[in-house]
Each structure stands twice: as structure tokens, then as C-alpha cells.
Motif scaffolding. Structure first.
Motif, PDB file in Angstrom:
ATOM      1  N   MET A   1       0.846  -1.189   0.000  1.00  0.00           N
ATOM      2  CA  MET A   1       0.000   0.000   0.000  1.00  0.00           C
ATOM      3  C   MET A   1       0.883   1.240   0.000  1.00  0.00           C
ATOM      4  SD  MET A   1      -2.903   1.124   2.769  1.00  0.00           S
ATOM      5  CE  MET A   1      -3.763  -0.439   2.609  1.00  0.00           C
ATOM      6  N   ARG A   2       0.664   2.089  -0.992  1.00  0.00           N
ATOM      7  CA  ARG A   2       1.455   3.316  -1.088  1.00  0.00           C
ATOM      8  C   ARG A   2       0.646   4.558  -0.756  1.00  0.00           C
ATOM      9  NH1 ARG A   2       4.975   2.403  -6.682  1.00  0.00           N
ATOM     10  NH2 ARG A   2       6.061   0.503  -5.999  1.00  0.00           N
ATOM     11  N   SER A   3      -0.652   4.530  -1.011  1.00  0.00           N
ATOM     12  CA  SER A   3      -1.461   5.724  -0.796  1.00  0.00           C
ATOM     13  C   SER A   3      -2.832   5.359  -0.257  1.00  0.00           C
ATOM     14  CB  SER A   3      -1.611   6.511  -2.102  1.00  0.00           C
ATOM     15  OG  SER A   3      -2.192   5.685  -3.109  1.00  0.00           O
ATOM     16  N   ALA A   4      -3.426   6.281   0.498  1.00  0.00           N
ATOM     17  CA  ALA A   4      -4.741   6.032   1.091  1.00  0.00           C
ATOM     18  C   ALA A   4      -5.453   7.361   1.285  1.00  0.00           C
ATOM     19  CB  ALA A   4      -4.610   5.303   2.427  1.00  0.00           C
ATOM     20  N   LEU A   5      -6.772   7.277   1.304  1.00  0.00           N
ATOM     21  CA  LEU A   5      -7.607   8.434   1.611  1.00  0.00           C
ATOM     22  C   LEU A   5      -8.468   8.094   2.813  1.00  0.00           C
ATOM     23  CD1 LEU A   5      -9.165  11.134   1.052  1.00  0.00           C
ATOM     24  CD2 LEU A   5     -10.619   9.817  -0.511  1.00  0.00           C
ATOM     25  N   VAL A   6      -8.458   8.964   3.812  1.00  0.00           N
ATOM     26  CA  VAL A   6      -9.323   8.788   4.978  1.00  0.00           C
ATOM     27  C   VAL A   6     -10.422   9.845   4.902  1.00  0.00           C
ATOM     28  CG1 VAL A   6      -9.490   8.896   7.480  1.00  0.00           C
ATOM     29  CG2 VAL A   6      -7.497   7.815   6.413  1.00  0.00           C
ATOM     30  N   VAL A   7     -11.660   9.375   4.808  1.00  0.00           N
ATOM     31  CA  VAL A   7     -12.817  10.270   4.754  1.00  0.00           C
ATOM     32  C   VAL A   7     -13.449  10.294   6.142  1.00  0.00           C
ATOM     33  CG1 VAL A   7     -15.047  10.728   3.685  1.00  0.00           C
ATOM     34  CG2 VAL A   7     -13.200   9.707   2.327  1.00  0.00           C
ATOM     35  N   GLY A   8     -13.307  11.413   6.831  1.00  0.00           N
ATOM     36  CA  GLY A   8     -13.797  11.518   8.206  1.00  0.00           C
ATOM     37  C   GLY A   8     -12.633  11.494   9.165  1.00  0.00           C
TER      38      GLY A   8
ATOM     39  N   ARG B   1       3.831   4.400   8.886  1.00  0.00           N
ATOM     40  CA  ARG B   1       4.391   3.289   8.103  1.00  0.00           C
ATOM     41  C   ARG B   1       4.757   3.697   6.686  1.00  0.00           C
ATOM     42  NH1 ARG B   1       3.262  -1.627  10.596  1.00  0.00           N
ATOM     43  NH2 ARG B   1       4.733  -2.440   9.056  1.00  0.00           N
ATOM     44  N   GLY B   2       4.769   4.997   6.398  1.00  0.00           N
ATOM     45  CA  GLY B   2       5.230   5.482   5.106  1.00  0.00           C
ATOM     46  C   GLY B   2       4.184   5.580   4.015  1.00  0.00           C
ATOM     47  N   VAL B   3       2.913   5.395   4.354  1.00  0.00           N
ATOM     48  CA  VAL B   3       1.846   5.508   3.368  1.00  0.00           C
ATOM     49  C   VAL B   3       1.521   6.987   3.158  1.00  0.00           C
ATOM     50  CG1 VAL B   3      -0.554   4.912   2.835  1.00  0.00           C
ATOM     51  CG2 VAL B   3       0.909   3.274   4.037  1.00  0.00           C
ATOM     52  N   ASP B   4       1.325   7.383   1.906  1.00  0.00           N
ATOM     53  CA  ASP B   4       0.939   8.753   1.566  1.00  0.00           C
ATOM     54  C   ASP B   4      -0.566   8.886   1.817  1.00  0.00           C
ATOM     55  OD1 ASP B   4       0.859  11.330   0.638  1.00  0.00           O
ATOM     56  OD2 ASP B   4       0.979  10.801  -1.485  1.00  0.00           O
ATOM     57  N   VAL B   5      -0.948   9.639   2.865  1.00  0.00           N
ATOM     58  CA  VAL B   5      -2.345   9.690   3.300  1.00  0.00           C
ATOM     59  C   VAL B   5      -2.969  11.042   2.972  1.00  0.00           C
ATOM     60  CG1 VAL B   5      -3.924   9.491   5.250  1.00  0.00           C
ATOM     61  CG2 VAL B   5      -1.849   8.079   5.176  1.00  0.00           C
ATOM     62  N   PHE B   6      -4.129  10.990   2.331  1.00  0.00           N
ATOM     63  CA  PHE B   6      -4.945  12.170   2.082  1.00  0.00           C
ATOM     64  C   PHE B   6      -6.088  12.185   3.099  1.00  0.00           C
ATOM     65  CE2 PHE B   6      -2.851  11.160  -1.852  1.00  0.00           C
ATOM     66  CZ  PHE B   6      -2.510  12.387  -2.400  1.00  0.00           C
TER      67      PHE B   6
ATOM     68  N   GLY C   1      -1.436  13.252   7.740  1.00  0.00           N
ATOM     69  CA  GLY C   1      -1.443  13.263   6.273  1.00  0.00           C
ATOM     70  C   GLY C   1      -1.698  14.663   5.751  1.00  0.00           C
ATOM     71  N   ARG C   2      -2.193  14.724   4.509  1.00  0.00           N
ATOM     72  CA  ARG C   2      -2.469  16.012   3.862  1.00  0.00           C
ATOM     73  C   ARG C   2      -3.968  16.256   3.802  1.00  0.00           C
ATOM     74  NH1 ARG C   2       0.138  15.605  -1.861  1.00  0.00           N
ATOM     75  NH2 ARG C   2       0.154  13.344  -1.521  1.00  0.00           N
ATOM     76  N   ALA C   3      -4.401  17.453   4.180  1.00  0.00           N
ATOM     77  CA  ALA C   3      -5.813  17.801   4.128  1.00  0.00           C
ATOM     78  C   ALA C   3      -6.178  18.177   2.696  1.00  0.00           C
ATOM     79  CB  ALA C   3      -6.113  18.941   5.092  1.00  0.00           C
ATOM     80  N   ALA C   4      -6.332  17.161   1.879  1.00  0.00           N
ATOM     81  CA  ALA C   4      -6.638  17.373   0.459  1.00  0.00           C
ATOM     82  C   ALA C   4      -7.190  16.083  -0.121  1.00  0.00           C
ATOM     83  CB  ALA C   4      -5.377  17.786  -0.301  1.00  0.00           C
ATOM     84  N   LEU C   5      -7.866  16.205  -1.268  1.00  0.00           N
ATOM     85  CA  LEU C   5      -8.338  15.026  -1.991  1.00  0.00           C
ATOM     86  C   LEU C   5      -7.293  14.613  -3.008  1.00  0.00           C
ATOM     87  CD1 LEU C   5     -12.079  16.017  -2.543  1.00  0.00           C
ATOM     88  CD2 LEU C   5     -11.237  14.085  -1.198  1.00  0.00           C
ATOM     89  N   PRO C   6      -7.176  13.334  -3.296  1.00  0.00           N
ATOM     90  CA  PRO C   6      -6.173  12.885  -4.270  1.00  0.00           C
ATOM     91  C   PRO C   6      -6.562  13.298  -5.692  1.00  0.00           C
ATOM     92  CG  PRO C   6      -7.563  11.049  -3.601  1.00  0.00           C
ATOM     93  CD  PRO C   6      -7.935  12.202  -2.722  1.00  0.00           C
ATOM     94  N   THR C   7      -5.561  13.538  -6.521  1.00  0.00           N
ATOM     95  CA  THR C   7      -5.821  13.898  -7.921  1.00  0.00           C
ATOM     96  C   THR C   7      -5.915  12.671  -8.809  1.00  0.00           C
ATOM     97  OG1 THR C   7      -3.430  14.166  -8.253  1.00  0.00           O
ATOM     98  CG2 THR C   7      -4.709  16.146  -7.667  1.00  0.00           C
ATOM     99  N   GLN C   8      -5.516  11.522  -8.284  1.00  0.00           N
ATOM    100  CA  GLN C   8      -5.677  10.246  -8.982  1.00  0.00           C
ATOM    101  C   GLN C   8      -6.011   9.178  -7.951  1.00  0.00           C
ATOM    102  OE1 GLN C   8      -1.952   9.634 -10.966  1.00  0.00           O
ATOM    103  NE2 GLN C   8      -0.831   9.163  -9.095  1.00  0.00           N
TER     104      GLN C   8
END
Length: 361
Positions: A1-8, A23-28, A46-53
């Protein structure tokens, strides 16, 4: 797993984001309350943003009533390849997701059984799920990719995966979590208008029984409504036992000797069943429940006293399995019960007494 989005970005969502980021995952991070997402980001979640892909996985950490709608939106926006949730109710969520037109092959239900009495991103912890069960409820069409991503999510958060059917899960949490919360609330409600003198002498028993009644009412209203049928089933059986207990107590106090005898037998049977049920609750590390011996120690309410007491246990080579603290009403002192292996209890008590501690017999 390289990237994840947490909604909430409440307690659970932010805790997951913190664990993944560590653990090094890029989290939005996304939250309808932008300040909550910014707070989570400031904590390193993580970053307070939505992913572009599309990211590898989107975790929907929103109330159960909103999961179906949130899943459909997240899939329409193509925020991730696969999706999971963290709701404490599963059958209704799966049904709502299907009704909302979600692609169920890319979704797997999830429920980490961990939490705190505080809420919001500031209460979050990266280690919140360490060693805790995390239930996954794949549906009949759930893809292998969705299952594998969810299993990796659980692993990265340090939790233990448990795969269950949705209906089985909902009945299980009704039995071990939702109904107990209502029972605790009912008992705590008896204290609302109780005499002050009665409340003042409260001890560890009533505190232990009502502790979870302090949870956020708004959250629990949503949970109880979402799992109402399963909770009602558990409480109906509880109500039957409660009625039998009331009848037994009244019989014991009544003039009929035979009825009193039957009532006493019924109470004894209820207590026996309670012992048997309590013994089935897993002990530490998931092993069978064990019995420990309490060593009661009187301590003053001063900074560092508990640390000194624990250090004394370490010096004696004794492992403390659990701790109970009962504060004395009106005095700056309290009774600490150190639960230890029965084989070392006497030696430990003697060691503490020799070191100057007041150990109650």
C-alpha cells in the motif's frame, strides 16, 4: 500500500491516518468539517486534500447512516481503487451501499474494535489499534484485491484481522458492545436523581459498570438505531432474566418458605451463569480467562505514589496483571488493588509490607 484516503477525521479516522503515515503511506484527509481535517494534518496524519488520482484504498470513517452515500460519492469521484469503512454496523451498511448504486466488488466492510471515551482528531493515537480485533465483512462479490488491501490496512495498523458474515458481526457487537452500553446507561440513569449521600459512597463496582455510559450520546444514538433489531433481540433475553431475578428477590423476601427457597435457587443459578459467561471472556493475548488475586494497598493521593508502588512490584519480580483504584470519599487517599498471579500474591504482600506499604488483609 502506497497511498490512502481517509474520509472523516474523527478519533478512528485520524488514528488510522496516523498509523498509516507512520508506516510510510501517503495519506490524504477529507472531512466535511475542514477544520477537523486540518487539525488531523497538523498532527502528522497526512495532507488535508483530496487525491488527484485514485489511491490504493479509501477508508470511510463516517457515521453508519452516512456510509452508503459516502461510498457511492467516493466511487463516482474515483478517489480510490478499493473502499472500506469502519462502521460498527455492517448488514445495514452493505444494504445502503447497494441501494446507493455502489460497486460492491470494490468494497469490503470493516470494523476495528478499538476506541476511547474521548472523540475528535485530538484524541487520536497511532497505536490505537495495536493488538485489537479488526473485523472484515466481505460480501459475495468482494474482489480479491479489495480483501488483500483491507488485510494490509489492518496489518499496517497493528490490528488482528477477523473475517465474519455481516449478520453474524451485527449480532456479535449487539451482544458484546451495543446492548452493554444501553444496560450501562440504564444503570447510570438510576443515579441521576439519587440521593447525594448514596452517590457519595460509590465505589469501583458502580464505576466499572457505568463507565461506558459516558460515551457521546450523538454517536451512540446513530449506532443503536443502525443495529436496532439485533440489540432488541439481546435485550429481550436480558429483560426476561431481569424479570426472573426480580421475581426471585421478591419471593426470597416474602412469607412463603417454599417460594423463598425456589427464589434463592434461581438467584444462585443466575450468579452461576454469570460466572460461566464471564469466564468465557478472553484473557490477555486472547488466552482463556484467568483468575487473579487482588493485593489491596492503601496509598496517598500524591504525585508519584503509583509509580513507586509499581516499582516495588518490579523489585519484587511480580507482574501486575490488572489494577483497580478506589478513591476514599473526603480523604486524599485511596485503595489500589493490584491483581497478580495467585502463586505470588502472599509473597508480594509480604514484600510490600516490609517496604513500608500498608497492605490490607
Amino acid at each position: 500500500m502506497r497511498s490512502a484516503l481517509v474520509v472523516g477525521t474523527g478519533l478512528i479516522g485520524t488514528s488510522i491516518a496516523l498509523a498509516l503515515s507512520r508506516r510510510g503511506v501517503d495519506v490524504f484527509l477529507y472531512d466535511a468539517d475542514e477544520s477537523a481535517a486540518r487539525t488531523a494534518a497538523s498532527l502528522g496524519a497526512g495532507r488535508a486534500a483530496l487525491p488527484t488520482q485514485p489511491v490504493d484504498i479509501a477508508i470511510l470513517a463516517v457515521p453508519p447512516a452516512r456510509i452508503g452515500e459516502a461510498l457511492a460519492k467516493a466511487q463516482q469521484e474515483q478517489w480510490a481503487r478499493v473502499f472500506t469503512d469502519v462502521g460498527s454496523v455492517k448488514a445495514r451498511v452493505h444494504g445502503a451501499a447497494e441501494s446507493a448504486g455502489a460497486a460492491m466488488d470494490r468494497f469490503i466492510g470493516g470494523h476495528p474494535l478499538a476506541g476511547r471515551e474521548r472523540s475528535g482528531p485530538l484524541a487520536a493515537r497511532a497505536d490505537l489499534f495495536e493488538g485489537r480485533p479488526w473485523v472484515l465483512t466481505p460480501g459475495p462479490t468482494t474482489s480479491r484485491d479489495a480483501l488483500n488491501q483491507a488485510l494490509e490496512l489492518v496489518s499496517l495498523c497493528g490490528a488482528v484481522p477477523v473475517v465474519m458474515d455481516t449478520e453474524e458481526h451485527d449480532h456479535a457487537v449487539a451482544l458484546i458492545s451495543h446492548a452493554p452500553h444501553l444496560v450501562a446507561a440504564l444503570m447510570a440513569a438510576r443515579l441521576e436523581n439519587a440521593r447525594e449521600q448514596s452517590v457519595r459512597i460509590s465505589g469501583t463496582g458502580i464505576r466499572d459498570l457505568t463507565r461506558i455510559a459516558g460515551g457521546a450520546p450523538e454517536l451512540w444514538e446513530d449506532i443503536l438505531q443502525a443495529n436496532a433489531p439485533a440489540i432488541a433481540e439481546v435485550l429481550a433475553a436480558y429483560a426476561a432474566d431481569l424479570t426472573a431475578a426480580v421475581d426471585a428477590l421478591r419471593a426470597v423476601a416474602g412469607p412463603d418458605a417454599e417460594a423463598a427457597k425456589r427464589g434463592a435457587a434461581d438467584l444462585a443459578d443466575l450468579l452461576r451463569r454469570g460466572n460461566a459467561g464471564h469466564a468465557r471472556i478472553p484473557g490477555k493475548h486472547g488466552s482463556p480467562s484467568a483468575s487473579y488475586t487482588p493485593v489491596p494497598v492503601l496509598i496517598s493521593d500524591r504525585p508519584g505514589e503509583l509509580a513507586r508502588l509499581f516499582a516495588a512490584a518490579g523489585s519484587a519480580g511480580v507482574n501486575i496483571e490488572d489494577v483497580r483504584i478506589d478513591h476514599s470519599p473526603g480523604r486524599e487517599a485511596g485503595l489500589v488493588e493490584l491483581l497478580v498471579d495467585p502463586t505470588v500474591a502472599d509473597r508480594f504482600a509480604t514484600s510490600l509490607s516490609a517496604a513500608g506499604w500498608t497492605v490490607q488483609a
